[in-house]
Design an enzyme around this catalytic site. Structure first.
Site, PDB file in Angstrom:
ATOM      1  N   HIS A 258       0.825  -1.202   0.000  1.00 54.30           N
ATOM      2  CA  HIS A 258       0.000   0.000   0.000  1.00 54.30           C
ATOM      3  C   HIS A 258       0.866   1.262   0.000  1.00 54.30           C
ATOM      4  O   HIS A 258       0.701   2.142  -0.851  1.00 54.30           O
ATOM      5  CB  HIS A 258      -0.909  -0.039   1.244  1.00 54.30           C
ATOM      6  CG  HIS A 258      -1.726   1.194   1.444  1.00 54.30           C
ATOM      7  ND1 HIS A 258      -3.087   1.229   1.253  1.00 54.30           N
ATOM      8  CD2 HIS A 258      -1.382   2.451   1.817  1.00 54.30           C
ATOM      9  CE1 HIS A 258      -3.541   2.448   1.497  1.00 54.30           C
ATOM     10  NE2 HIS A 258      -2.519   3.211   1.849  1.00 54.30           N
ATOM     11  N   GLU A 259       1.797   1.348   0.951  1.00 51.66           N
ATOM     12  CA  GLU A 259       2.614   2.568   1.070  1.00 51.66           C
ATOM     13  C   GLU A 259       3.469   2.773  -0.163  1.00 51.66           C
ATOM     14  O   GLU A 259       3.639   3.897  -0.647  1.00 51.66           O
ATOM     15  CB  GLU A 259       3.504   2.507   2.322  1.00 51.66           C
ATOM     16  CG  GLU A 259       2.755   2.377   3.648  1.00 51.66           C
ATOM     17  CD  GLU A 259       1.716   3.457   3.854  1.00 51.66           C
ATOM     18  OE1 GLU A 259       1.834   4.532   3.241  1.00 51.66           O
ATOM     19  OE2 GLU A 259       0.755   3.227   4.621  1.00 51.66           O
ATOM     20  N   GLU A 319      -6.669   6.093  -1.556  1.00 54.41           N
ATOM     21  CA  GLU A 319      -6.401   5.012  -0.605  1.00 54.41           C
ATOM     22  C   GLU A 319      -6.908   3.671  -1.131  1.00 54.41           C
ATOM     23  O   GLU A 319      -6.288   2.632  -0.907  1.00 54.41           O
ATOM     24  CB  GLU A 319      -7.022   5.338   0.752  1.00 54.41           C
ATOM     25  CG  GLU A 319      -6.443   6.585   1.406  1.00 54.41           C
ATOM     26  CD  GLU A 319      -4.928   6.515   1.550  1.00 54.41           C
ATOM     27  OE1 GLU A 319      -4.410   5.412   1.821  1.00 54.41           O
ATOM     28  OE2 GLU A 319      -4.267   7.545   1.359  1.00 54.41           O
ATOM     29  N   ASP A 323      -4.725   0.314  -1.664  1.00 58.89           N
ATOM     30  CA  ASP A 323      -5.056  -0.996  -1.084  1.00 58.89           C
ATOM     31  C   ASP A 323      -5.023  -2.083  -2.156  1.00 58.89           C
ATOM     32  O   ASP A 323      -4.430  -3.152  -1.969  1.00 58.89           O
ATOM     33  CB  ASP A 323      -6.466  -0.974  -0.462  1.00 58.89           C
ATOM     34  CG  ASP A 323      -6.501  -0.238   0.867  1.00 58.89           C
ATOM     35  OD1 ASP A 323      -5.442  -0.119   1.511  1.00 58.89           O
ATOM     36  OD2 ASP A 323      -7.592   0.229   1.254  1.00 58.89           O
TER      37      ASP A 323
HETATM   38 ZN   LIG Z   1      -2.474   5.247   2.043  1.00 62.68          ZN
END
Ligand SMILES: [Zn+2]
Length: 422
Positions: A258-259, A319, A323
């Protein structure tokens, strides 16, 4: 995203206790400061006094006598839905973490996070990077010039795992065994001095923007780095002596993957490999990216957040993409790891792929009150945990295959509406 500072993630799983002074000192949005400056001169002094008095009381009340603390809780629970206050020891621990994070972190790491765990977590994260590199090579929406730059940016991306190399020196902060609130104020003042002394000095790239026990992680585009505090590298996220497939599902999917993707998406495109504000995407990349992104907007806008409120597909877009991208990248990394081991074992009857997805889902276990979900509809760039789980996996043919789902099943979205981003 971190409160007020940069695009870094500070609320992936948990919310910060309160905005930090570091955040308050960040000049991320000039129009805000211009408007605040106008208000200072146009608002009567009496109004400012009342406003500041309110904020002083509101900030101090959790640390004053029980009457104040209870009143503060009653007010906040209107928005959080919390039914009872945390026990005193938990409140003490939280404020210690928030005010003396690196002192607490040093003790925390001693007890919980071995050098071996650090090395193993780093291995998972590095394997995710490798898989992401392969994905970058094959993306159809990304032009070749953008791809070349992306590969360079990935190679230069720094990562911090577990705890800082050098701990903060709290020597000038005085903590007394007496009234509690003055200790909190002195700690705030310490942090304020530390922050305000920065301008004009070189950027301290060793600094951490989260404390070590924090169960969270972030990507900071302004220095092009990912940071994983030790708090996020313990079971249930990661277990050095546990099941590798589960580690790839939770640490790899929910966190590292994710990051990582944030460095290259519609947020990370604005920052170059050194963290300077410089867009490196070609114009046609945006057009093709946005086509796929719209599918993610539509997918999440179809989910119910609470009552009659739907998830805000646009607000949560960045976001949700992270994900989904994180999970597909982590899945690749698991396949590579399995190929290296050359042996597949079932545990409790589950295949490695099934354990990967189960661990991903388990990493999102949380309870959220309806009041909190309602508050977050308009303020939180993250979708509720249930959709952060079911959203990405229902886009993945590998999930359908792992659990023998058929086309038309509720957890299998039609290929024509599945986004192809990372
Ligand atoms: Zn994030």
């Amino acid at each position: 995203m971190q409160l007020g500072v940069t695009l870094a993630d500070a609320s992936e799983h948990t919310r910060p206790l309160r905005p930090t002074l570091t955040g308050a000192a960040g000049v991320g949005e000039r129009s805000f400061l211009r408007r605040a400056g106008e208000l200072v001169s146009s608002t009567p002094l009496e109004d400012w006094r009342a406003y500041l008095r309110y904020h002083l009381l509101s900030t101090a009340s959790p640390w004053l006598s029980s009457d104040f603390a209870r009143e503060d809780f009653a007010y906040r629970s209107l928005y959080s839905g919390a039914k009872e206050m945390l026990p005193r020891w938990k409140r003490c621990l939280r404020v210690t973490d928030s005010e003396l994070g690196e002192a607490l972190g040093e003790a925390y790491v001693d007890k919980t996070f071995s050098p071996r765990a650090k090395a193993e977590a780093k291995q998972v994260i590095d394997n995710i990077r490798e898989s992401f590199r392969d994905r970058l090579m094959g993306l159809s929406w990304m032009s070749d010039s953008t791809r070349r730059y992306a590969l360079g940016k990935l190679a230069r991306m720094n990562e911090k795992v577990g705890y800082p190399d050098r701990w903060r020196d709290y020597g000038s902060l005085q903590v007394y065994n007496g009234a509690f609130a003055p200790n909190v104020f002195r700690a705030n003042a310490f942090e304020w001095r530390r922050t305000i002394n920065r301008p004009g000095k070189p950027v301290d790239k060793t600094e951490w923007n989260m404390t070590v026990p924090t169960v969270n992680a972030y990507y900071d585009p302004s220095v092009n780095e990912m940071v994983f505090p030790a708090g996020a590298l313990l079971p249930q996220t990661f277990d050095a002596s546990g099941d590798m497939a589960a580690n790839y599902g939770s640490l790899g999917g929910s966190w590292a993957g994710h990051e990582l993707t944030h460095g290259f998406d519609d947020e990370g495109r604005h920052y170059d490999a050194e963290g300077n504000l410089r867009d490196w995407w070609a114009a046609e990349d945006s057009v093709r990216f946005n086509e796929q992104a719209q599918r993610v907007v539509d997918q999440f806008a179809g989910y119910v957040q609470v009552d009659t409120f739907h998830v805000n597909g646009k607000l949560t877009l960045g976001e949700n993409i992270a994900d989904y991208g994180g999970l597909v990248t982590a899945y690749d990394a698991l396949q590579r790891a399995l190929a290296r081991k050359a042996q597949r074992t079932n545990i409790d009857g589950y295949t490695p792929e099934q354990r990967f997805f189960i661990a991903y889902a388990q990493s999102w276990r949380e309870h959220t009150r309806p009041e909190q979900l309602k508050t977050r509809v308009t303020t939180d760039p993250h979708a509720p945990a249930v959709w952060r789980t079911n959203g990405p996996v229902s886009n993945m043919p590998s999930f359908a295959k792992a659990f023998n789902c058929k086309s038309g099943d509720p957890m299998v979205r039609p290929a024509s509406s599945v986004p192809q981003i990372w």
